[in-house]
Write an enzyme that holds these catalytic residues in place. Structure first.
Site, PDB file in Angstrom:
ATOM      1  NE  ARG A  16      38.859  50.303  13.102  1.00 13.11           N
ATOM      2  CZ  ARG A  16      37.526  50.298  13.235  1.00 13.11           C
ATOM      3  NH1 ARG A  16      36.779  51.034  12.429  1.00 13.11           N
ATOM      4  NH2 ARG A  16      36.939  49.574  14.155  1.00 13.11           N
ATOM      5  NE  ARG A  41      28.089  50.800  18.104  1.00 11.73           N
ATOM      6  CZ  ARG A  41      29.052  51.545  17.572  1.00 11.73           C
ATOM      7  NH1 ARG A  41      28.913  52.837  17.420  1.00 11.73           N
ATOM      8  NH2 ARG A  41      30.171  50.976  17.180  1.00 11.73           N
ATOM      9  CE  LYS A  90      29.272  52.608  11.791  1.00 17.07           C
ATOM     10  NZ  LYS A  90      29.838  51.235  11.869  1.00 17.07           N
ATOM     11  NE  ARG A 145      34.378  47.063  18.209  1.00 17.85           N
ATOM     12  CZ  ARG A 145      35.481  47.341  17.506  1.00 17.85           C
ATOM     13  NH1 ARG A 145      36.625  46.770  17.810  1.00 17.85           N
ATOM     14  NH2 ARG A 145      35.419  48.184  16.502  1.00 17.85           N
ATOM     15  NE  ARG A 199      38.467  52.017  17.336  1.00 12.73           N
ATOM     16  CZ  ARG A 199      37.274  52.041  16.802  1.00 12.73           C
ATOM     17  NH1 ARG A 199      37.060  52.730  15.687  1.00 12.73           N
ATOM     18  NH2 ARG A 199      36.272  51.394  17.357  1.00 12.73           N
TER      19      ARG A 199
HETATM   20  P1  AMP Z   1      32.926  53.115  16.995  1.00  9.05           P
HETATM   21  O1  AMP Z   1      34.054  54.100  16.861  1.00  9.05           O
HETATM   22  O2  AMP Z   1      31.650  53.616  16.398  1.00  9.05           O
HETATM   23  O3  AMP Z   1      33.313  51.736  16.519  1.00  9.05           O
HETATM   24  O4  AMP Z   1      32.635  52.973  18.566  1.00  9.05           O
HETATM   25  C1  AMP Z   1      33.609  52.455  19.460  1.00  9.05           C
HETATM   26  C2  AMP Z   1      32.946  52.006  20.736  1.00  9.05           C
HETATM   27  O5  AMP Z   1      32.348  53.130  21.403  1.00  9.05           O
HETATM   28  C3  AMP Z   1      31.816  50.999  20.583  1.00  9.05           C
HETATM   29  O6  AMP Z   1      32.272  49.655  20.461  1.00  9.05           O
HETATM   30  C4  AMP Z   1      31.038  51.224  21.885  1.00  9.05           C
HETATM   31  O7  AMP Z   1      31.705  50.649  22.984  1.00  9.05           O
HETATM   32  C5  AMP Z   1      31.136  52.741  22.038  1.00  9.05           C
HETATM   33  N1  AMP Z   1      29.997  53.419  21.336  1.00  9.05           N
HETATM   34  C6  AMP Z   1      30.079  54.202  20.228  1.00  9.05           C
HETATM   35  N2  AMP Z   1      28.860  54.623  19.846  1.00  9.05           N
HETATM   36  C7  AMP Z   1      27.985  54.086  20.727  1.00  9.05           C
HETATM   37  C8  AMP Z   1      26.570  54.124  20.867  1.00  9.05           C
HETATM   38  N3  AMP Z   1      25.779  54.792  19.994  1.00  9.05           N
HETATM   39  N4  AMP Z   1      26.010  53.448  21.908  1.00  9.05           N
HETATM   40  C9  AMP Z   1      26.772  52.769  22.790  1.00  9.05           C
HETATM   41  N5  AMP Z   1      28.102  52.665  22.715  1.00  9.05           N
HETATM   42  C10 AMP Z   1      28.713  53.320  21.698  1.00  9.05           C
END
Ligand code: AMP
Length: 192
Positions: A128, A89, A14, A146, A134
Site C-alpha cells: 500500500r 478501536r 477493510k 500499529r 500514506r
Molecule cells: P486507518 O486508516 O483506519 O488505518 O487509520 C489511520 C490512523 O488514524 C490510525 O493508525 C490512528 O492513528 C488513527 N485512527 C483511525 N481511526 C481511529 C480510531 N477509531 N481511534 C483512534 N485513532 C484512530
C-alpha cells in the site's frame, strides 16, 4: 437504521471491501482514518494535532473519533445503514458507541471481522505504501507500532462483540483481492 462494524488489523482490506459492501447495500462507509486524513489535508486544528499521533502509529484520543462519528450519524441521511471502518478501536470507543446508539434507540447490528496474520499485515502495508503514499505506511517502526497497538488496544473488542453475540469472522487471506472480496461479500450476504 442499521449499524455495521468492519473490524480487523491494519491492512486486512477493510477500506477496499467497505467500498464494495457500501455500494451493494446503500450504506454510508465511514472511515475514521479517512476522516482524520481529510482534517490533516485541510490543515484544521484537529488535523494538526492528529497528524503527529497518526504518523507515530498511535491512536488519536477516543473523544476525537467519537465526536466525528456522532456528527456523521446526525448529518448523513438517505442511506440504509452505516458501515464503520476503523472505529471502534478501543473498548472505551466501543462502549461510547453503544451509549451513543442507545440514546437514539438503536444498536450495532453486527461486526464483520476480516482476519489476516501479522506477517501478511506487513506485506500488505508495504504494498500500500507504494500505491497510496500514506505517511504511516512508510516506516517499519511505525507499522510495528500499529500492529502492537492493534493487539493491545483493539483485539480485546473481539471478546466484547462475541459476548454481545454480534461477532462474525471471515478470512481476508489468502487469495487475490477479487477472491477475498467475493468471500467477504458472501459472508455479508448471510448477515445483512
Ligand atoms: P486507518 O486508516 O483506519 O488505518 O487509520 C489511520 C490512523 O488514524 C490510525 O493508525 C490512528 O492513528 C488513527 N485512527 C483511525 N481511526 C481511529 C480510531 N477509531 N481511534 C483512534 N485513532 C484512530
Amino acid at each position: 437504521m442499521k449499524y455495521y462494524i468492519l473490524f480487523g488489523p491494519p491492512g486486512a482490506g477493510k477500506g477496499t471491501h467497505a467500498v464494495a459492501i457500501a455500494e451493494k447495500y446503500n450504506f454510508k462507509h465511514l472511515s475514521t482514518g479517512e476522516l482524520l486524513r481529510n482534517e490533516i489535508a485541510a490543515g484544521t486544528e484537529l488535523g494538526i494535532k492528529a497528524k503527529k499521533l497518526i504518523e507515530a502509529g498511535s491512536l488519536v484520543p477516543d473523544e476525537v473519533v467519537e465526536g466525528m462519528i456522532e456528527s456523521a450519524f446526525e448529518s448523513i441521511k438517505g442511506v440504509n445503514g452505516f458501515l464503520l471502518d476503523g472505529f471502534p478501536r478501543t473498548l472505551a470507543q466501543a462502549e461510547a458507541l453503544d451509549k451513543m446508539l442507545a440514546r437514539k434507540g438503536e444498536a450495532i447490528s453486527a461486526v464483520i471481522s476480516i482476519m489476516i496474520p501479522d506477517e501478511i499485515v506487513k506485506v500488505r502495508i508495504a504494498h500500500r505504501a507504494t500505491v497510496e503514499g500514506r505517511a504511516d505506511d512508510a516506516s517499519d517502526e511505525v507499522i510495528n507500532n500499529r500492529i502492537r497497538t492493534y493487539h493491545s488496544q483493539t483485539e480485546p473488542l473481539i471478546d466484547f462483540y462475541k459476548k454481545a453475540g454480534k461477532y462474525h469472522e471471515v478470512a481476508g487471506h489468502p487469495g487475490t483481492v477479487e477472491e477475498n472480496q467475493a468471500r467477504v461479500l458472501r459472508m455479508v450476504d448471510g448477515i445483512v
